[in-house]
Design an enzyme around this catalytic site. Structure first.
Site, PDB file in Angstrom:
ATOM      1  N   ASN A   7      -2.111   6.977  -7.229  1.00 58.01           N
ATOM      2  CA  ASN A   7      -1.148   8.055  -7.447  1.00 58.01           C
ATOM      3  C   ASN A   7      -1.539   8.804  -8.730  1.00 58.01           C
ATOM      4  O   ASN A   7      -1.575   8.220  -9.808  1.00 58.01           O
ATOM      5  CB  ASN A   7       0.257   7.452  -7.557  1.00 58.01           C
ATOM      6  CG  ASN A   7       1.310   8.521  -7.804  1.00 58.01           C
ATOM      7  OD1 ASN A   7       1.120   9.422  -8.607  1.00 58.01           O
ATOM      8  ND2 ASN A   7       2.434   8.401  -7.122  1.00 58.01           N
ATOM      9  N   HIS A  10       0.595  11.617 -12.787  1.00 61.00           N
ATOM     10  CA  HIS A  10       0.705  11.735 -14.244  1.00 61.00           C
ATOM     11  C   HIS A  10      -0.478  12.451 -14.894  1.00 61.00           C
ATOM     12  O   HIS A  10      -0.416  12.811 -16.063  1.00 61.00           O
ATOM     13  CB  HIS A  10       1.007  10.371 -14.867  1.00 61.00           C
ATOM     14  CG  HIS A  10       2.360   9.899 -14.427  1.00 61.00           C
ATOM     15  ND1 HIS A  10       3.477  10.701 -14.516  1.00 61.00           N
ATOM     16  CD2 HIS A  10       2.780   8.755 -13.841  1.00 61.00           C
ATOM     17  CE1 HIS A  10       4.525  10.063 -14.015  1.00 61.00           C
ATOM     18  NE2 HIS A  10       4.117   8.886 -13.596  1.00 61.00           N
ATOM     19  N   HIS A  43       3.122  13.043  -5.442  1.00 62.36           N
ATOM     20  CA  HIS A  43       4.547  13.254  -5.150  1.00 62.36           C
ATOM     21  C   HIS A  43       4.886  14.690  -5.520  1.00 62.36           C
ATOM     22  O   HIS A  43       4.877  15.056  -6.696  1.00 62.36           O
ATOM     23  CB  HIS A  43       5.374  12.263  -5.987  1.00 62.36           C
ATOM     24  CG  HIS A  43       6.845  12.313  -5.704  1.00 62.36           C
ATOM     25  ND1 HIS A  43       7.734  11.439  -6.288  1.00 62.36           N
ATOM     26  CD2 HIS A  43       7.597  13.124  -4.922  1.00 62.36           C
ATOM     27  CE1 HIS A  43       8.952  11.703  -5.860  1.00 62.36           C
ATOM     28  NE2 HIS A  43       8.906  12.730  -5.041  1.00 62.36           N
ATOM     29  N   ARG A  45       7.559  16.959  -6.148  1.00 60.92           N
ATOM     30  CA  ARG A  45       9.008  16.879  -6.388  1.00 60.92           C
ATOM     31  C   ARG A  45       9.635  18.257  -6.276  1.00 60.92           C
ATOM     32  O   ARG A  45       8.992  19.275  -6.536  1.00 60.92           O
ATOM     33  CB  ARG A  45       9.282  16.297  -7.782  1.00 60.92           C
ATOM     34  CG  ARG A  45       8.811  14.861  -7.947  1.00 60.92           C
ATOM     35  CD  ARG A  45       9.246  14.317  -9.293  1.00 60.92           C
ATOM     36  NE  ARG A  45      10.650  13.998  -9.302  1.00 60.92           N
ATOM     37  CZ  ARG A  45      11.161  12.756  -9.234  1.00 60.92           C
ATOM     38  NH1 ARG A  45      10.362  11.728  -9.191  1.00 60.92           N
ATOM     39  NH2 ARG A  45      12.458  12.568  -9.226  1.00 60.92           N
ATOM     40  N   ARG A  49       7.947  18.957 -11.407  1.00 56.70           N
ATOM     41  CA  ARG A  49       7.721  18.584 -12.809  1.00 56.70           C
ATOM     42  C   ARG A  49       6.276  18.161 -13.078  1.00 56.70           C
ATOM     43  O   ARG A  49       5.827  18.190 -14.201  1.00 56.70           O
ATOM     44  CB  ARG A  49       8.684  17.467 -13.231  1.00 56.70           C
ATOM     45  CG  ARG A  49       8.411  16.146 -12.594  1.00 56.70           C
ATOM     46  CD  ARG A  49       9.272  15.062 -13.193  1.00 56.70           C
ATOM     47  NE  ARG A  49      10.656  15.178 -12.775  1.00 56.70           N
ATOM     48  CZ  ARG A  49      11.509  14.147 -12.785  1.00 56.70           C
ATOM     49  NH1 ARG A  49      11.110  12.979 -13.225  1.00 56.70           N
ATOM     50  NH2 ARG A  49      12.745  14.282 -12.373  1.00 56.70           N
ATOM     51  N   GLU A  70       3.845  12.141  -0.993  1.00 59.40           N
ATOM     52  CA  GLU A  70       5.188  11.573  -1.225  1.00 59.40           C
ATOM     53  C   GLU A  70       6.156  12.720  -1.391  1.00 59.40           C
ATOM     54  O   GLU A  70       5.870  13.665  -2.137  1.00 59.40           O
ATOM     55  CB  GLU A  70       5.152  10.819  -2.550  1.00 59.40           C
ATOM     56  CG  GLU A  70       5.359   9.358  -2.454  1.00 59.40           C
ATOM     57  CD  GLU A  70       5.380   8.776  -3.847  1.00 59.40           C
ATOM     58  OE1 GLU A  70       6.231   9.158  -4.659  1.00 59.40           O
ATOM     59  OE2 GLU A  70       4.505   7.950  -4.120  1.00 59.40           O
ATOM     60  N   THR A 101      11.032   7.534  -9.402  1.00 61.36           N
ATOM     61  CA  THR A 101      11.803   7.086  -8.245  1.00 61.36           C
ATOM     62  C   THR A 101      12.477   5.766  -8.584  1.00 61.36           C
ATOM     63  O   THR A 101      11.821   4.824  -9.014  1.00 61.36           O
ATOM     64  CB  THR A 101      10.856   6.907  -7.030  1.00 61.36           C
ATOM     65  OG1 THR A 101       9.990   8.045  -6.965  1.00 61.36           O
ATOM     66  CG2 THR A 101      11.634   6.803  -5.749  1.00 61.36           C
ATOM     67  N   GLU A 151       6.959   1.599   3.083  1.00 61.30           N
ATOM     68  CA  GLU A 151       6.389   1.183   1.797  1.00 61.30           C
ATOM     69  C   GLU A 151       7.478   0.386   1.095  1.00 61.30           C
ATOM     70  O   GLU A 151       8.558   0.925   0.801  1.00 61.30           O
ATOM     71  CB  GLU A 151       5.973   2.385   0.947  1.00 61.30           C
ATOM     72  CG  GLU A 151       5.436   1.931  -0.414  1.00 61.30           C
ATOM     73  CD  GLU A 151       4.879   3.055  -1.275  1.00 61.30           C
ATOM     74  OE1 GLU A 151       4.312   4.010  -0.732  1.00 61.30           O
ATOM     75  OE2 GLU A 151       5.031   2.960  -2.508  1.00 61.30           O
ATOM     76  N   HIS A 191       5.149   0.728  -6.617  1.00 64.54           N
ATOM     77  CA  HIS A 191       6.047   1.118  -7.705  1.00 64.54           C
ATOM     78  C   HIS A 191       6.104   0.043  -8.787  1.00 64.54           C
ATOM     79  O   HIS A 191       6.460  -1.096  -8.516  1.00 64.54           O
ATOM     80  CB  HIS A 191       7.485   1.440  -7.247  1.00 64.54           C
ATOM     81  CG  HIS A 191       8.137   2.420  -8.176  1.00 64.54           C
ATOM     82  ND1 HIS A 191       8.725   2.026  -9.329  1.00 64.54           N
ATOM     83  CD2 HIS A 191       8.223   3.769  -8.141  1.00 64.54           C
ATOM     84  CE1 HIS A 191       9.162   3.098  -9.970  1.00 64.54           C
ATOM     85  NE2 HIS A 191       8.865   4.177  -9.276  1.00 64.54           N
TER      86      HIS A 191
HETATM   87  N1  PXP Z   1       5.213   4.431  -4.495  1.00 64.79           N
HETATM   88  C1  PXP Z   1       6.231   5.335  -4.579  1.00 64.79           C
HETATM   89  C2  PXP Z   1       7.047   5.599  -3.362  1.00 64.79           C
HETATM   90  C3  PXP Z   1       6.488   6.015  -5.778  1.00 64.79           C
HETATM   91  O1  PXP Z   1       7.517   6.885  -5.851  1.00 64.79           O
HETATM   92  C4  PXP Z   1       5.649   5.777  -6.879  1.00 64.79           C
HETATM   93  C5  PXP Z   1       5.877   6.544  -8.153  1.00 64.79           C
HETATM   94  O2  PXP Z   1       5.639   7.893  -7.935  1.00 64.79           O
HETATM   95  C6  PXP Z   1       4.606   4.852  -6.749  1.00 64.79           C
HETATM   96  C7  PXP Z   1       4.424   4.178  -5.550  1.00 64.79           C
HETATM   97  C8  PXP Z   1       3.684   4.533  -7.877  1.00 64.79           C
HETATM   98  O3  PXP Z   1       4.421   3.932  -8.880  1.00 64.79           O
HETATM   99  P1  PXP Z   1       3.760   3.637 -10.302  1.00 64.79           P
HETATM  100  O4  PXP Z   1       3.437   4.970 -10.907  1.00 64.79           O
HETATM  101  O5  PXP Z   1       4.824   2.890 -11.032  1.00 64.79           O
HETATM  102  O6  PXP Z   1       2.526   2.829 -10.043  1.00 64.79           O
END
Ligand code: PXP
Length: 247
Positions: A7, A10, A43, A45, A49, A70, A101, A151, A191
Site C-alpha cells: 500500500n 503514504h 486507497h 479517499r 487526502r 481500496e 481505516t 480482507e 492493517h
Molecule cells: N488494508 C486496508 C483495508 C486498509 O485500509 C489499509 C490502510 O490503508 C491497509 C490494509 C494497510 O494498513 P497499514 O498501512 O497499517 O499497513
C-alpha cells in the site's frame, strides 16, 4: 503462496503535505515491484487526502503486477472503479475524521445495497473484496453478497496490548479464515501489520495476500536517509566537483 500487496498511500501523504510533485506514488509502485511486491494497493479517499485520481489513472497503465483499489462503496467511487478497472477493489468503511481505516465494514447494516454493489462491479469484471472484522456474521454476510474475496482486518491483533489478547485475536483471524474458505470466499488480510508482528499472520493457512503499507513506507524513508543526504551534499557542489566526486 502468500503474496504481498504494498500500500503506497503514504508516499502520496508526503507529496500532499506540500502539494508538490514529489514523491510520486507511480515511481514508488515501480520500485516496490522491483523489490518483489506482488501487487500495489491504493486507497482513493473521498477527501483525496493522499492518493489522487491522477495517481490511480496512471497506476492502471504502469502497474505490472496487480492494482488493488481500496475505496468506500459510494456511487462516486463505484463509477471511478468501473471506468479505471483495477484488478480488484477492496471496499472499506470511511469516515472523514479518522486518521486511518478504523475497523471492518458492517455488512449487516445494509446487506441488500452491498450485494448490489458487488453485482455492479463483478458483472463488469472487477472482483470485490470486503474489508471486515473476523466475525462469523460478517463473514457469512460477505458470502451472501457473492463477493469473491474478503480482507480480514488485522488491526485489533496489531494493537493488542498483551500476549493473551494477541493470541485471542490471532485465533479469531484463524477461525475466520477457515470459515470463509468453507463458504467459498478467498481471503486476504491487512492493517497495522509490521515487520515485528507479521509472521504469525503469514502462518495462517488459507490467507492469500497481505496488504501492508505504513510500516514499509516508514522503513523506506529511514533506509534511504543516508543516501539522500549524501546526494544533496553532491548537488550542493559546483558541477565540476560533482563530476570529480562521481569518479
Ligand atoms: N488494508 C486496508 C483495508 C486498509 O485500509 C489499509 C490502510 O490503508 C491497509 C490494509 C494497510 O494498513 P497499514 O498501512 O497499517 O499497513
Amino acid at each position: 503462496m502468500l503474496t504481498l500487496g504494498v500500500n503506497i498511500d503514504h508516499i502520496a501523504t508526503i507529496r500532499q503535505a506540500r502539494r508538490t510533485i514529489e514523491p510520486d506514488p507511480v515511481a514508488a509502485a515501480f520500485l516496490a515491484e522491483l523489490g518483489g511486491a506482488d501487487g500495489i494497493t491504493v486507497h482513493l479517499r473521498e477527501d483525496r487526502r493522499h492518493i489522487q485520481d491522477r495517481d490511480v489513472e496512471i497506476l492502471r497503465q504502469t502497474v505490472r503486477t496487480h492494482l488493488n483499489l481500496e475505496m468506500a462503496p459510494t456511487e462516486e467511487m463505484i463509477e471511478i472503479a468501473l471506468r479505471i478497472k483495477p484488478d480488484y477493489v477492496t471496499l472499506v468503511p470511511e469516515k472523514r475524521e479518522e486518521v486511518t481505516t478504523e475497523g471492518g465494514l458492517d455488512l449487516l447494516s445494509n446487506l441488500d445495497y452491498f450485494a448490489q454493489v458487488v453485482d455492479r462491479l463483478q458483472s463488469s469484471g472487477i472482483p470485490v473484496s470486503w474489508f471486515i472484522d473476523a466475525q462469523e456474521d460478517q463473514i457469512k454476510a460477505a458470502a451472501q453478497t457473492n463477493a469473491l474475496f474478503i480482507e480480514l482486518h488485522t488491526g485489533k491483533y496489531a494493537e493488542a496490548h498483551d500476549e493473551k489478547s494477541r493470541q485471542q485475536e490471532l485465533s479469531f483471524l484463524n477461525q475466520g479464515t477457515q470459515q470463509a474458505k468453507q463458504l467459498g470466499l478467498r481471503v486476504n488480510a491487512g492493517h497495522g501489520l509490521t515487520y515485528w508482528n507479521v509472521y504469525p499472520i503469514a502462518c495462517i493457512a488459507g490467507i492469500e495476500e497481505l496488504n501492508i503499507g505504513h510500516t514499509i513506507i516508514s522503513r523506506a524513508v529511514l533506509v534511504g536517509m543516508e543516501r539522500a543526504v549524501r546526494e544533496m551534499k553532491l548537488a550542493m557542489q559546483k558541477p565540476q566537483n560533482q563530476e570529480n566526486s562521481r569518479k
